[in-house]
Design a protein around this motif. Structure first.
Motif, PDB file in Angstrom:
ATOM      1  N   MET A 104      47.971  47.325  33.322  1.00 53.15           N
ATOM      2  CA  MET A 104      47.520  48.432  32.480  1.00 53.15           C
ATOM      3  C   MET A 104      47.403  47.916  31.061  1.00 53.15           C
ATOM      4  SD  MET A 104      48.820  52.307  32.364  1.00 53.15           S
ATOM      5  CE  MET A 104      50.367  52.276  31.502  1.00 53.15           C
ATOM      6  N   HIS A 120      52.533  41.321  39.863  1.00 57.74           N
ATOM      7  CA  HIS A 120      51.747  41.854  38.745  1.00 57.74           C
ATOM      8  C   HIS A 120      52.528  41.738  37.427  1.00 57.74           C
ATOM      9  CE1 HIS A 120      48.734  45.321  37.652  1.00 57.74           C
ATOM     10  NE2 HIS A 120      49.017  44.600  36.583  1.00 57.74           N
ATOM     11  N   GLU A 122      44.521  39.738  36.843  1.00 57.81           N
ATOM     12  CA  GLU A 122      44.040  41.088  37.021  1.00 57.81           C
ATOM     13  C   GLU A 122      42.604  41.194  36.540  1.00 57.81           C
ATOM     14  OE1 GLU A 122      46.430  44.052  35.067  1.00 57.81           O
ATOM     15  OE2 GLU A 122      45.387  45.692  36.046  1.00 57.81           O
ATOM     16  N   TYR A 152      37.979  48.716  32.574  1.00 59.06           N
ATOM     17  CA  TYR A 152      38.068  48.954  31.123  1.00 59.06           C
ATOM     18  C   TYR A 152      36.727  48.766  30.419  1.00 59.06           C
ATOM     19  CZ  TYR A 152      43.112  48.996  31.653  1.00 59.06           C
ATOM     20  OH  TYR A 152      44.386  49.300  32.042  1.00 59.06           O
ATOM     21  N   HIS A 192      42.283  45.712  39.058  1.00 63.44           N
ATOM     22  CA  HIS A 192      42.796  46.964  38.496  1.00 63.44           C
ATOM     23  C   HIS A 192      41.931  48.112  38.988  1.00 63.44           C
ATOM     24  CE1 HIS A 192      44.366  49.688  35.273  1.00 63.44           C
ATOM     25  NE2 HIS A 192      43.219  50.282  35.566  1.00 63.44           N
ATOM     26  N   HIS A 219      48.036  48.790  41.084  1.00 62.28           N
ATOM     27  CA  HIS A 219      48.440  50.175  40.814  1.00 62.28           C
ATOM     28  C   HIS A 219      48.214  51.081  42.032  1.00 62.28           C
ATOM     29  CE1 HIS A 219      48.254  48.610  36.747  1.00 62.28           C
ATOM     30  NE2 HIS A 219      46.972  48.409  36.886  1.00 62.28           N
ATOM     31  N   ASP A 259      53.858  45.156  36.630  1.00 59.55           N
ATOM     32  CA  ASP A 259      52.920  45.241  35.505  1.00 59.55           C
ATOM     33  C   ASP A 259      53.690  45.123  34.193  1.00 59.55           C
ATOM     34  OD1 ASP A 259      50.669  45.394  34.000  1.00 59.55           O
ATOM     35  OD2 ASP A 259      50.077  47.398  34.626  1.00 59.55           O
TER      36      ASP A 259
HETATM   37 ZN   LIG Z   1      46.143  47.186  35.555  1.00 58.73          ZN
END
Ligand SMILES: [Zn+2]
Length: 305
Positions: free
Chosen positions: A1, A34, A132, A137, A164, A206, A262
């Motif tokens: 993230m 992760h 990742e 994004y 992701h 995720h 993460d």
């Molecule tokens: Zn991510």
């Protein structure tokens, strides 16, 4: 993230003394699918506190962040972690702790990567995984043609891919990632990729949260797909995480869920994430071991400890 949370709360940074030494020697091994390494990060500049605990940030350089993360891994007996972007930082982590690091190449924008470089890194024995992949994004869907060369390469080289799919920081489209769209969180957007690349070893990071039905649908139809529990095991409300995890397990996918923290810039989130799995009362001890370790051994083709 990706969360470049601009917190105004600049707390005094206390010495990064480790909390009271809890004996974790007897913990069984864990694999973290992760984890992130950075050369620099603007969250360090702003000393952004842990968004869940408010705990002040203590590691604000590549070196101190690496040391604190490796110490947290040791504390929880995380014997291997898949580490991604920044890649040069990843290689330095790998040099510092070769047995514990699986070096992975992560990126956001697929149009600005050098495929020949990735081939060379793989040929040199350094690059072990892709991910990742944060194309979401950039507003780029998993099935966008721009992604195709990376999936083809991963299939050809037979290396794992982590993508992701799912949540980011609430409101991120209004500041740090204007092109981020929650609609691209749909795991079923991977379906054509899987059909085109039937041998690809891919995991949905995720676990596609919060798109539970679509995640179940993808895993049911495509038995090769794995997921990780990155960030949802510490950053979303614990009850919600457990509802989500429970459904994936009860749908029959307990052997395809891998633990992920993460860890971004808060090393203590590894412990918080482990606690997210260990506190799941609906899981048997065997199911916890599968998620925390066995499933990743199989997926990443590692030797058992
Ligand atoms: Zn991510």
């Amino acid at each position: 993230m990706k969360t470049r949370i601009l917190s105004l709360i600049l707390l005094t940074v206390f010495a990064s003394a480790a909390p009271a030494q809890k004996n974790e020697q007897n913990r069984p091994p864990i694999i973290d699918a992760h984890v992130h390494a950075f050369e620099k990060d603007e969250r360090w500049t702003h000393k952004v506190a842990n968004p869940l605990t408010g705990q002040p940030m203590t590691a604000t350089t590549e070196q101190s962040h690496m040391q604190a993360t490796l110490a947290e891994m040791k504390k929880y007996n995380v014997v291997k972690a898949v580490i991604s972007n920044d890649y040069q930082a990843v290689l330095r982590w790998k040099a510092a702790s070769p047995d514990h690091i699986i070096a992975s190449y992560g990126f956001y924008d697929p149009s600005s990567q050098d495929l020949a470089f990735l081939r060379r890194e793989h040929a040199a024995g350094r690059l072990m995984a892709l991910g990742e992949i944060g194309a979401q994004y950039e507003g780029i869907a998993p099935n966008d043609p721009k992604m195709e060369p990376y999936f083809a390469l991963a299939e050809e080289l037979d290396i794992p891919v982590g993508i992701h799919i799912g949540l980011s920081k609430p409101g991120i489209a209004y500041d740090d990632a204007p092109k981020y769209r929650a609609a691209l969180s749909n795991p079923l957007l991977l379906e054509e990729v899987l059909i085109r690349h039937p041998k690809i070893r891919i995991y949905v990071m995720h676990a596609g949260w919060p798109m539970l039905d679509q995640m179940v649908g993808l895993m049911w139809a495509h038995p090769q797909v794995y997921v990780d529990t990155g960030v949802i095991d510490w950053a979303v409300p614990r009850k919600e995480f457990h509802v989500y995890l429970r459904r994936l397990v009860e749908a029959g996918f307990g052997e395809r869920i891998m633990f992920g923290s993460d860890q971004m810039v808060w090393p203590e989130t590894i412990g918080m994430a482990v606690e997210g799995i260990e506190s799941a009362a609906f899981l048997t001890e065997q199911q916890k071991r599968d998620i925390l370790y066995n499933n990743a051994v199989r997926f990443f083709r590692l030797d058992k400890k």
